[in-house]
Write an enzyme that holds these catalytic residues in place. Structure first.
Site, PDB file in Angstrom:
ATOM      1  N   LYS A   1     -29.123  42.737  -3.972  1.00 34.26           N
ATOM      2  CA  LYS A   1     -29.224  42.813  -5.431  1.00 34.26           C
ATOM      3  C   LYS A   1     -30.459  43.617  -5.858  1.00 34.26           C
ATOM      4  O   LYS A   1     -30.403  44.390  -6.814  1.00 34.26           O
ATOM      5  CB  LYS A   1     -29.262  41.394  -6.016  1.00 34.26           C
ATOM      6  CG  LYS A   1     -28.930  41.377  -7.492  1.00 34.26           C
ATOM      7  CD  LYS A   1     -28.564  39.993  -7.981  1.00 34.26           C
ATOM      8  CE  LYS A   1     -28.403  40.000  -9.493  1.00 34.26           C
ATOM      9  NZ  LYS A   1     -28.074  38.665 -10.023  1.00 34.26           N
TER      10      LYS A   1
ATOM     11  N   PHE B   1     -28.273  30.903  -1.984  1.00 31.15           N
ATOM     12  CA  PHE B   1     -26.986  30.675  -2.637  1.00 31.15           C
ATOM     13  C   PHE B   1     -26.072  31.889  -2.437  1.00 31.15           C
ATOM     14  O   PHE B   1     -26.447  33.011  -2.724  1.00 31.15           O
ATOM     15  CB  PHE B   1     -27.196  30.419  -4.133  1.00 31.15           C
ATOM     16  CG  PHE B   1     -25.902  30.254  -4.879  1.00 31.15           C
ATOM     17  CD1 PHE B   1     -25.056  29.180  -4.616  1.00 31.15           C
ATOM     18  CD2 PHE B   1     -25.509  31.191  -5.822  1.00 31.15           C
ATOM     19  CE1 PHE B   1     -23.857  29.035  -5.291  1.00 31.15           C
ATOM     20  CE2 PHE B   1     -24.307  31.051  -6.506  1.00 31.15           C
ATOM     21  CZ  PHE B   1     -23.480  29.974  -6.239  1.00 31.15           C
ATOM     22  N   GLN B   2     -24.902  31.656  -1.955  1.00 27.17           N
ATOM     23  CA  GLN B   2     -23.893  32.683  -1.685  1.00 27.17           C
ATOM     24  C   GLN B   2     -24.368  33.761  -0.710  1.00 27.17           C
ATOM     25  O   GLN B   2     -23.939  34.900  -0.774  1.00 27.17           O
ATOM     26  CB  GLN B   2     -23.389  33.309  -2.987  1.00 27.17           C
ATOM     27  CG  GLN B   2     -22.601  32.303  -3.812  1.00 27.17           C
ATOM     28  CD  GLN B   2     -21.816  32.918  -4.956  1.00 27.17           C
ATOM     29  OE1 GLN B   2     -22.211  33.929  -5.507  1.00 27.17           O
ATOM     30  NE2 GLN B   2     -20.709  32.283  -5.307  1.00 27.17           N
TER      31      GLN B   2
ATOM     32  N   GLU C   1     -10.113  38.315  -3.921  1.00 23.52           N
ATOM     33  CA  GLU C   1     -10.608  39.490  -3.203  1.00 23.52           C
ATOM     34  C   GLU C   1      -9.626  39.972  -2.140  1.00 23.52           C
ATOM     35  O   GLU C   1      -9.561  41.165  -1.846  1.00 23.52           O
ATOM     36  CB  GLU C   1     -11.972  39.208  -2.570  1.00 23.52           C
ATOM     37  CG  GLU C   1     -13.122  39.094  -3.574  1.00 23.52           C
ATOM     38  CD  GLU C   1     -13.243  37.707  -4.184  1.00 23.52           C
ATOM     39  OE1 GLU C   1     -12.390  36.830  -3.884  1.00 23.52           O
ATOM     40  OE2 GLU C   1     -14.184  37.498  -4.970  1.00 23.52           O
TER      41      GLU C   1
ATOM     42  N   MET D   1      11.158  34.270   9.911  1.00 24.05           N
ATOM     43  CA  MET D   1      10.925  34.852  11.231  1.00 24.05           C
ATOM     44  C   MET D   1      10.502  33.789  12.236  1.00 24.05           C
ATOM     45  O   MET D   1      10.910  33.823  13.403  1.00 24.05           O
ATOM     46  CB  MET D   1       9.869  35.962  11.134  1.00 24.05           C
ATOM     47  CG  MET D   1       9.687  36.737  12.416  1.00 24.05           C
ATOM     48  SD  MET D   1      11.235  37.445  12.986  1.00 24.05           S
ATOM     49  CE  MET D   1      11.099  39.111  12.379  1.00 24.05           C
TER      50      MET D   1
HETATM   51  C1  LIG Z   1      -1.184  35.150   7.149  1.00 27.94           C
HETATM   52  C2  LIG Z   1      -0.087  34.861   8.103  1.00 27.94           C
HETATM   53  N1  LIG Z   1       0.171  33.605   8.464  1.00 27.94           N
HETATM   54  C3  LIG Z   1       1.164  33.338   9.334  1.00 27.94           C
HETATM   55  C4  LIG Z   1       1.928  34.325   9.848  1.00 27.94           C
HETATM   56  C5  LIG Z   1       3.036  34.014  10.849  1.00 27.94           C
HETATM   57  N2  LIG Z   1       4.341  34.411  10.321  1.00 27.94           N
HETATM   58  C6  LIG Z   1       4.939  35.585  10.652  1.00 27.94           C
HETATM   59  S1  LIG Z   1       6.407  35.790   9.916  1.00 27.94           S
HETATM   60  C7  LIG Z   1       6.304  34.293   9.168  1.00 27.94           C
HETATM   61  C8  LIG Z   1       7.417  33.797   8.286  1.00 27.94           C
HETATM   62  C9  LIG Z   1       7.524  34.572   7.054  1.00 27.94           C
HETATM   63  O1  LIG Z   1       8.370  33.909   6.181  1.00 27.94           O
HETATM   64  P1  LIG Z   1       8.816  34.547   4.825  1.00 27.94           P
HETATM   65  O2  LIG Z   1       7.627  35.087   4.115  1.00 27.94           O
HETATM   66  O3  LIG Z   1       9.626  33.574   4.080  1.00 27.94           O
HETATM   67  O4  LIG Z   1       9.672  35.806   5.270  1.00 27.94           O
HETATM   68  P2  LIG Z   1      11.040  35.848   6.105  1.00 27.94           P
HETATM   69  O5  LIG Z   1      10.701  35.912   7.550  1.00 27.94           O
HETATM   70  O6  LIG Z   1      11.808  34.619   5.752  1.00 27.94           O
HETATM   71  O7  LIG Z   1      11.679  37.089   5.646  1.00 27.94           O
HETATM   72  C10 LIG Z   1       5.123  33.648   9.506  1.00 27.94           C
HETATM   73  C11 LIG Z   1       4.744  32.309   9.044  1.00 27.94           C
HETATM   74  C12 LIG Z   1       1.608  35.641   9.463  1.00 27.94           C
HETATM   75  N3  LIG Z   1       2.235  36.697   9.948  1.00 27.94           N
HETATM   76  N4  LIG Z   1       0.607  35.884   8.575  1.00 27.94           N
END
Ligand SMILES: Cc1ncc(C[n+]2csc(CCOP(=O)(O)OP(=O)(O)O)c2C)c(N)n1
Lengths: 221, 582
Positions: free
Chosen positions: B179, B129-130, B67, B493
């Site tokens: 429902k 349920f659900q 979803e 990042m």
């Molecule tokens: C759902 C979610 N979990 C954690 C984060 C924190 N977060 C921001 S950037 C990042 C790293 C992303 O790594 P990648 O997808 O390999 O991309 P890159 O920065 O290497 O281009 C994380 C963990 C987020 N933004 N969203």
């Protein structure tokens, strides 16, 4: 200094005058927020969330039907900085089912709270001056059994608090106080505004510049 | 006379049909010109899916694999088409899987109507349920939500839902339908679109006085600076905006959601704002005398430290949402209204100017930035590929005409910095929420929203692994999406921040990847992995000319960083060009 918060009219922060204004230790003021809403399930939590999300503690909250059919009125008391209150009110007013939000300091309102006090009848009956006591605090007896008597009074917090002290000496069993109900002094009332909500288009009444110098009275939606 | 009345009555009753609540849902979608629905079935929404069987010629349904994928696809669809995205999910876990997407759509003002099934009304509140209290869970992340327990409410409620989602500041709406209401038959009198709700005024009346004041400030300004956001795209005011800046000779910089509202190569386009934005727009924010914010909300990623933000400037803020005005930055003149209306009013009142000297300041800064950052990023001399050069070559091959969908991380910032756009609604990314896992499903949706356009998804190796199951959707529905994984073998990042602010303590950012090409193969998607510069152009070209979807993995520098950067807790003028400046 009654303020409407849905518009651009109130961009200036005006410090409310002293008088009955309650300022807490951190410099926050007591504000009463009045919200007019559609009568809709779920709106209470939608509005409550707006406070909890910002970690604002609600001092009291009252909701009831208003004088207008199908329109509810929330009266919410909080301690906050005006700047926060104004932004919060705009966010509340943004909710689809909210028609109008006002916020006011205490000097701009007439308000009351109801308090009930349960006291052991035996002790109370022994006290000769109960009648004077009641007159002095404007209280009423609303139930008497052989075990307990229930008194009622309405007033501001300090007034109802004072009676707690008095009854405290006589074995106060239980005490409860209602949320605040409040009426804004300087306001032509929401009634008039409603006409403009009922209109399908933002009313002709609201012509551009005509109202600009009537900041507090302007209807801005 | 009498017979005439009887005839009228007969006519009226003839138009009343006895239909089920679930049919009424689909009738509403047809009446709202919905062509595509993204969804996933389940017990509590089965009546709607059953009715959908009969609507196959009118409504396309895309079965996603989760979803969350469904709602991100709905977002991608809405963002590329400018229409309302529609999503179906069942009750309980189906509905809660929408929450991330709702939060994302809410903050990025994406119009969505999500329809969730719910248990029978008599079971509400019994831990059936659900059964999950979807309304309360989604309240903070929806513009409006409503639970339907009686079929007769359906036409009216859905009309309201579409109206609320699409008007004013757009946003997600969720309708939860029990429902019994889906199964219930009732006398259906047709669907009437909603154009008015008593307590909801999406469009404020524009106050001329403020427009006049704003124009006066702009006319007096020596160093005016426009910063623009997605409001222009949402308000479909791209033309009006261009006319405005062109007449005033106003340099304009964008937030990442504003990107593509003005073509990248426009002479007045001076770059990107914010944490990883361009040097000039950030520094000069603190040198302009009049700051004109159009359809943007002064996010903290844009402003950096507020007490050091544009203190010298008079601020004009154009926004449709009154709650945004003065929320973060105090406006000298608020122009509350739909920018489609307010911009032409302003344009009429401003004088024709060019501000040549002032604009050349932006160019000076760009030269400096090019020297320290851009040159090495786009034309590296080292052996390893950079993210920037991938985008550069992509620009050459697509000529700025592709829709680019990004995930969240370094690749997102690099793409937003360097990708070129010629048309609006071409940059689709998760701005306000920063939701990893957004890009793959959003790209699927974007393709349905703009089938004639090339859609390229650019995703990190981390984010791709969050929703890669949507490759299954691509396979089943033959969606033509070009996927580029920029693989730096890190959660890049986060690693960058750990390097800069946590003494290189790389705590759990080392992420391994599967063999993406094998994986794609399993989903019948062709692909290739490259790590050499000499293969880059050819590989991108193969991907773009390939018929159907394609996955290209590009191995890029492991510890490359995105610069410039406004470090957390600093003002925009304190932007740094390299880690040596930290
Ligand atoms: C759902 C979610 N979990 C954690 C984060 C924190 N977060 C921001 S950037 C990042 C790293 C992303 O790594 P990648 O997808 O390999 O991309 P890159 O920065 O290497 O281009 C994380 C963990 C987020 N933004 N969203």
């Amino acid at each position: 200094m009654s303020k409407e918060n849905n518009g651009i009219e109130n961009l200036d922060i005006t410090t409310p005058p002293g008088g009955h204004v309650v300022v807490d230790k951190s410099g926050k003021l007591e504000f009463t927020i009045t919200v007019y809403t559609e009568n809709q399930v779920g709106l209470l939590s939608r509005i409550a969330i707006m406070f909890s999300r910002r970690k604002i503690n609600v001092e009291s909250l009252n909701t009831s039907p208003s004088e207008i059919e199908n329109i509810h009125r929330f009266t919410i008391v909080i301690n906050e900085y005006e700047d926060v209150v104004r932004k919060l009110c705009r966010q509340i007013e943004k909710q689809v089912e909210v028609l109008k939000v006002y916020y006011n300091t205490n000097d701009e309102l007439v308000w009351q709270e109801v308090a009930l006090y349960k006291v052991p009848t035996g002790i109370i009956a022994d006290i000769v001056k109960v009648e004077r006591l009641l007159r002095q605090f404007g209280a009423r007896v609303i139930a008497i059994t052989k075990d307990y008597t229930i008194f009622e009074t309405t007033g501001h917090r300090e007034e109802t608090d004072r009676l707690i002290k008095v009854f405290g000496q006589f074995g106060l069993i239980e005490f409860v106080r209602s949320a605040r109900v409040a009426i804004i002094k300087d306001s032509s009332g929401f009634h008039e505004k409603l006409r403009q909500f009922e209109a399908r288009e933002p009313g002709e009444d609201v012509i551009e510049n005509e109202y600009l110098n009537q900041q507090d009275h302007i209807f801005t939606m | 006379m009498e017979t005439l009345e009887i005839k009228e009555k007969e006519k009226a009753t003839a138009s009343i049909q006895n239909i089920s609540g679930s049919q009424a849902v689909l009738e509403a979608l047809v009446a709202e010109n919905v062509d595509t629905i993204f969804g996933y079935p389940g017990g509590a929404i089965m009546p709607i899916y059953d009715s959908l069987y009969d609507y196959a010629d009118k409504l396309k349904h895309i079965l996603v694999r989760h979803e969350q994928g469904g709602i991100h696809a709905g977002q991608g669809y809405a963002r590329s088409s400018g229409k309302v995205g529609v999503v179906f999910a069942t009750s309980g876990p189906g509905a809660t899987n929408l929450v991330t997407g709702l939060a994302d759509a809410m903050i990025d003002s994406t119009p969505l109507v999500c329809i969730t099934g719910q248990v029978f009304a008599h079971l509400l509140g019994t831990d059936a349920f659900q059964e999950v209290d979807v309304i309360n869970i989604t309240t903070p992340v929806t513009k409006w939500n409503y639970q339907v327990t009686d079929a007769t409410e359906i036409p009216g409620v859905l009309a309201k839902a579409f109206y609320i989602a699409a008007t004013g500041r757009p946003g997600p709406v969720l309708i939860d339908i029990t429902k019994n209401a889906q199964l219930q038959k009732f006398d259906y009198e047709g669907y009437k679109k909603c154009d008015h709700i008593r307590s909801y005024r999406p469009k404020p009346i524009v106050r001329k006085k403020y427009v006049e004041e704003a124009a006066k400030l702009i006319n007096e300004a020596k160093r005016p600076f426009v910063i623009f956001g997605q409001g222009i795209i949402l308000g479909k005011a791209e033309k009006e905006f261009k006319a405005f800046i062109e007449k005033g000779g106003l340099p304009a910089a964008w937030t990442i959601l504003g990107l593509s509202a003005l073509e990248t190569d426009h002479p007045l386009n001076v770059g990107m704002l914010g944490m990883h934005g361009n040097y000039g727009p950030n520094v000069l924010t603190n040198e302009c005398d009049v700051l004109i914010a159009v359809g943007m909300r002064f996010d903290d990623r844009v402003t950096g430290r507020l007490d050091k933000y544009a203190k010298q400037a008079k601020v004009i803020h154009l926004d449709i949402d009154p709650a945004e005005i003065d929320k973060n930055v105090k406006a000298t003149v608020p122009v509350w209204g739909d920018c489609k209306e307010t911009l032409p009013m302003l344009t009429k009142l401003i004088e024709k100017k060019n501000h040549k000297d002032w604009i050349s300041k932006f160019h000076e800064h760009i030269r400096k930035e090019a020297e320290v950052v851009i040159k090495d990023e786009l034309n590296p001399t080292g052996e390893v590929l950079t993210m920037g050069e991938v985008i550069k070559v992509l620009n050459e091959l697509t000529d700025g005409n592709a829709i680019i969908v990004t995930d969240v991380g370094q690749h997102q910032m690099v793409t937003c910095r360097y990708a070129k756009f010629n048309q609006s609604k071409s940059n689709i990314t998760s701005g306000g929420a920063g939701t990893m896992g957004f890009a793959l499903p959003a790209a699927i949706g974007a393709k349905y929203g703009a089938p004639e356009r090339t859609v390229v998804a650019i995703i990190g190796d981390g984010g791709f692994q969050m929703t890669l199951q949507e490759l299954g959707t691509i396979m089943q529905f033959d969606v033509d999406v070009k996927i580029i994984i920029l693989n730096n073998q890190f959660l890049g990042m986060v690693r960058q921040w750990q390097q800069l602010f946590h003494e290189k303590r790389y705590s759990f950012v080392d992420i391994t990847s599967p063999d993406y090409i094998q994986l794609a193969k399993a989903y019948k998607i062709e692909g290739r992995s490259i790590c050499k510069r000499e293969h880059l152009k050819n590989a991108l070209n193969t991907m773009l000319t390939h018929k159907g979807s394609y996955l290209l993995e590009v191995m890029v520098g492991k510890e490359n960083n995105v610069f410039p950067m406004v470090p957390q807790g600093r003002g925009v003028a304190e932007i740094i060009l390299s880690k040596e400046e930290l």
